[in-house]
Design an enzyme around this catalytic site. Structure first.
Site, short mmCIF file in Angstrom:
data_model
loop_
_atom_site.label_atom_id
_atom_site.label_comp_id
_atom_site.label_asym_id
_atom_site.label_seq_id
_atom_site.Cartn_x
_atom_site.Cartn_y
_atom_site.Cartn_z
N TYR A 39 80.86 44.70 2.24
CA TYR A 39 79.86 43.92 3.03
C TYR A 39 78.56 44.86 2.24
CZ TYR A 39 82.98 45.02 7.15
OH TYR A 39 83.43 44.83 8.20
N HIS A 97 91.53 46.40 3.49
CA HIS A 97 90.96 45.49 3.86
C HIS A 97 90.79 44.44 4.07
CE1 HIS A 97 86.14 44.10 4.23
NE2 HIS A 97 86.88 43.77 5.09
#
Length: 267
Positions: A39, A97
């Site tokens: 991110y 992830h």
């Protein structure tokens, strides 16, 4: 340890936008923050937390290891970098992830490194994200039953993922729902609008309450303080059996996210 049912997502928020979002959320009473290495906002979140004055002991922070850092010699060093950015000595939850099949690092290698991060006290709990049933099974075999706290998956009234969520329940693994509003698509749904009107609630509150009532954790994001405050109220909304049955009919396998090279073969 367990997974809190309601938190703040920070996907696609960086710079001042994520700083303001996190600070507003913490002022409103949020105590769970979900981020990820990819991110690009861990430093901003660390700054926002520091400026908020909220003690670290009150917070539950999740981050996710990016695919470039799955190798055994990279995972923990990358986590230490994330901790420095977040200005903390540990996270409460650390996730893989994406399964990223074929990226050159075997599942056994990165799950073992994840377990090692927990043993070193760098994270309180470990889990996975975007794993299908078979990959979750393989992950359990590596780290042991009861070690995987959550599987964070895309889940909304339009993508209810019954096979996977049923399996996770049998394994005692909490479902964390991301994209619960399907990029805002469910906000225009007439069935959800009727249920919202009945309860004098917003459609977003209905979708979030639906997920929480099924036992899932949710992590909605917003840059607007009024939406952050409104989303919090979903915790107090109780849907009845008729509401839940009507939402069950909205399933349409409406997946929004399935990146090539990262996603598994979905169940």
């Amino acid at each position: 340890m367990s997974i809190p049912s309601f938190g703040l997502g920070t996907f696609r928020l960086t710079g001042q936008a994520v700083i303001d979002s996190v600070k507003s959320a913490l002022e409103l009473g949020y105590r769970v923050i979900d981020t990820a290495q990819i991110y690009g906002n861990e430093t901003d979140i660390g700054q926002a937390i520091a400026q908020s004055g909220v003690p670290r002991s009150e917070l539950f922070i999740t981050t996710k290891i990016w695919v470039d850092n799955y190798a055994a010699d990279k995972l923990i060093p990358s986590l230490r970098e994330s901790l420095a950015k977040l200005r903390t000595d540990h996270v409460d939850l650390l996730l893989i992830h994406w399964p990223a099949p074929g990226n050159g690092v075997e599942l056994g290698e990165y799950m073992s490194a994840l377990a090692e991060a927990k043993q070193q006290g760098l994270t309180r709990q470990i889990g996975v994200s975007n794993f299908n049933i078979e990959l979750t099974r393989q992950a359990i075999e590596v780290v042991g039953k009861g070690e995987i706290a959550t599987n964070q998956i895309e889940l909304s009234p339009y993508l209810q993922n019954a096979k996977l969520t049923d399996f996770l329940k049998t394994q005692g693994i909490t479902v964390t729902s991301y994209m619960t509003l399907a990029y805002g698509k469910v906000l225009k749904d007439p069935v959800l609008a009727q249920i919202a009107a009945k309860h004098k609630a917003t459609v977003a509150q209905v979708a979030l309450a639906w997920a929480m009532q099924l036992g899932y954790a949710v992590i909605p994001s917003s840059t607007k303080p009024e939406n952050l405050a409104s989303n919090l109220l979903a915790r107090d909304l109780r849907l009845d059996d008729e509401d839940m049955a009507r939402i069950a009919t909205l399933e349409r396998n409406g997946r929004e996210v399935s990146p090539d090279g990262l996603a598994p073969a979905w169940d």
